[in-house]
Design an enzyme around this catalytic site. Structure first.
Site, short mmCIF file in Angstrom:
data_model
loop_
_atom_site.label_atom_id
_atom_site.label_comp_id
_atom_site.label_asym_id
_atom_site.label_seq_id
_atom_site.Cartn_x
_atom_site.Cartn_y
_atom_site.Cartn_z
N HIS A 80 12.97 5.14 8.40
CA HIS A 80 12.94 4.56 9.74
C HIS A 80 11.55 4.67 10.37
O HIS A 80 11.07 3.72 11.01
CB HIS A 80 13.97 5.24 10.64
CG HIS A 80 15.38 5.11 10.13
ND1 HIS A 80 16.43 5.87 10.61
CD2 HIS A 80 15.91 4.32 9.16
CE1 HIS A 80 17.53 5.54 9.96
NE2 HIS A 80 17.25 4.61 9.07
N HIS A 263 20.07 -3.49 10.17
CA HIS A 263 19.60 -2.15 9.81
C HIS A 263 19.20 -2.10 8.34
O HIS A 263 18.21 -1.44 7.98
CB HIS A 263 20.64 -1.08 10.09
CG HIS A 263 20.14 0.30 9.77
ND1 HIS A 263 19.33 1.02 10.63
CD2 HIS A 263 20.25 1.06 8.65
CE1 HIS A 263 18.98 2.15 10.06
NE2 HIS A 263 19.53 2.21 8.86
N ASP A 267 15.64 -0.97 6.72
CA ASP A 267 15.42 -0.07 5.59
C ASP A 267 14.53 -0.71 4.52
O ASP A 267 13.70 -0.04 3.90
CB ASP A 267 16.76 0.33 4.95
CG ASP A 267 17.50 1.39 5.75
OD1 ASP A 267 16.87 2.05 6.60
OD2 ASP A 267 18.72 1.55 5.54
N HIS A 290 18.43 2.04 -0.76
CA HIS A 290 17.18 2.78 -0.95
C HIS A 290 16.75 2.84 -2.41
O HIS A 290 15.55 2.81 -2.72
CB HIS A 290 17.31 4.19 -0.38
CG HIS A 290 17.53 4.22 1.10
ND1 HIS A 290 16.65 3.65 1.99
CD2 HIS A 290 18.56 4.72 1.85
CE1 HIS A 290 17.11 3.81 3.23
NE2 HIS A 290 18.26 4.45 3.16
N HIS A 368 -36.65 -13.37 -26.44
CA HIS A 368 -35.28 -13.77 -26.77
C HIS A 368 -35.08 -15.24 -26.43
O HIS A 368 -34.88 -15.59 -25.27
CB HIS A 368 -34.25 -12.89 -26.02
CG HIS A 368 -32.87 -12.96 -26.59
ND1 HIS A 368 -31.89 -13.76 -26.07
CD2 HIS A 368 -32.31 -12.32 -27.66
CE1 HIS A 368 -30.78 -13.63 -26.76
NE2 HIS A 368 -31.01 -12.75 -27.75
#
Length: 462
Positions: A80, A263, A267, A290, A368
């Site tokens: 949260h 909610h 999360d 989660h 070169h």
């Protein structure tokens, strides 16, 4: 695209409350942090004052919330607070906490958001780094049916869909199309729990800090008033009843009809913050939790790191270099005609970017291919190796040298000629151990890769 700057708190603030599962009284002090700091937790109750980074790779448990662990110490229920930090457009904050769990407060992110609003947010000088989703990224859990998808978008947007085998709470959908709406639309939404889960948690000595006012309790079976009274007494709460029309306890009213889905979206934002980088893309979360959230955060973190390794470095001559040629000479023993790096424009935790301007006056052009000057490929490898040496040596306070002991998978893809500006990107491919560094080198002219190789170097103290 407008450049966004990093942000931190204008001043510190303190929140105190109970931990949901431990019932410990917790005080968390949210402090401004410097640029490129990110979100970190400091366990001030420990003798070591251990700092735990908000990092998906440190997630140790997700059974009843998101837990990060490091060196034997842990911190739980961080989601949260993390959601509030992202939702309030912050990048760099240090949270000093005196116990092993964040305070649950009212079960939402609103107390954190209100404290951030009161403290204020200030812009910093460093540019914000974003992970721009270029193509579809998917994580699925076949056991639960959960799925998280990241899709390209012009901003950070989140959709969440939940589904439960419940007559009270079946399917719900929530969407956040702008983080500017987080404080109003998402932050107030509280966590929820089914009665059957609550009883299980109580029986297993969890939610000791729970309160019927910091969660929506969903009654998914018939319960007698006597049993409800017993439940209220366990939580030291006044007697409660079931709202017949909604199937939840009458201790609180829903703030939104789809508060549970909102909610879960909260999360998702908090857990995906553990990817360690701001996301630019649309997240579609089906049956999130989660466990899958943090697994997806790990995947996003890995994809971002891969994209950084493969990203073509830019070069703006107007920007002040991190190291100019005089500073380079202090770090490297090389001198004319073998100092092949003019400046370093960027050094990160695992990479370095250097620049060399190739002119017709280079001494090697005399021999070169003098009629058609071409920079020797072996010198491109040497230049990348010197950049790698600067990466290894830049943070050393004492005198060290690097000796390259192996070069593999070298490829030359285009000739380099006078007038080219070479941009070198050297990336550490594994942690430095026992004085051995493994690196991947890329050499560009503009956006064209002209040479690459893999290097192993030994670091020796002088």
């Amino acid at each position: 695209m407008m450049i966004q700057k990093q942000k931190t708190l204008a001043k510190e603030f303190t929140l105190s409350g109970k931990g949901l599962h431990t019932s410990c009284v917790v005080t968390a002090v949210f402090k401004p942090a410097p640029e490129n700091h990110g979100f970190k937790f400091k366990r001030v109750d420990l003798d070591s004052q251990l700092i735990i980074e908000a990092d998906a790779n440190l997630v140790g448990d997700t059974s009843r919330g998101t837990v990060v662990e490091k060196d034997g110490a842990r911190l739980s229920t961080i989601e949260h607070a993390m959601a509030a930090l992202v939702g309030m457009d912050l990048d760099n904050v240090l949270i000093e906490i005196d116990n092993e769990e964040m305070p649950i407060m009212d079960g939402s992110a609103r107390p954190f958001v209100e404290a951030i609003e009161a403290a204020g947010v200030v812009e910093q000088n460093a540019e914000r780094v974003c992970f721009e989703i270029k193509e579809k990224i998917v994580y699925r859990d076949p056991k639960t049916g959960s799925e998280l998808i990241a899709l390209p978008d012009d901003d950070y947007r989140v959709n969440a869909m939940i589904a439960f085998d419940s007559s009270v709470l079946s399917n719900q959908f929530a969407a956040l199309d702008s983080m500017a709406d987080f404080a109003r639309e998402i932050a107030p939404c509280r966590t929820f729990v089914f009665l059957r889960e609550l009883e299980f948690l109580l029986q297993h000595n969890l939610v000791k800090g729970g309160d019927l006012d910091n969660a929506i309790v969903i009654m998914d079976r018939q319960v007698s008033q006597e049993e409800l009274d017993r439940l209220a007494d366990l939580f030291n709460h006044k007697r409660v009843e079931v709202q017949k029309d909604s199937g939840i306890l009458n201790n609180l009213d829903l703030q939104f009809e789809n508060e549970c889905a909102r909610h879960k979206l909260l999360d998702v934002i908090g857990d995906l913050a553990l990817a360690g980088v701001r996301i630019k893309g649309r997240i579609i979360a089906t049956k999130p939790g989660h466990g899958v959230n943090t697994q997806f955060a790990k995947l996003l973190k890995k994809e971002y790191q891969n994209s950084k390794r493969n990203q073509i470095p830019g070069y703006d001559p107007e920007i002040q270099p991190v190291m100019d040629v005089n500073q380079i000479k202090e770090a490297l023993p090389h001198r004319f005609p073998f100092l092949l790096v003019d400046k370093i424009t960027e050094i990160t935790d695992d990479s370095i970017i250097g620049v060399k301007n190739v002119t017709v006056n280079e001494p090697f052009f005399a021999g070169h291919f003098p009629e058609e000057p071409v920079m020797p490929g072996v010198l491109l490898i040497e230049a990348m190796a010197q950049c790698g040496g600067l990466y290894v040596l830049h943070s050393k306070k004492e005198k060290y040298s690097t000796y390259f002991i192996r070069v593999d998978n070298v490829k030359f893809r285009r000739k380099v000629v006078p007038g080219d500006t070479l941009i070198f990107k050297i990336t550490l491919t594994s942690p430095i151990r026992r004085g051995i560094a493994n690196m991947k080198g890329l050499c560009y002219v503009g956006k064209t890769l002209v040479a690459e190789g893999e290097f192993m170097a030994q670091i020796v103290k002088n």
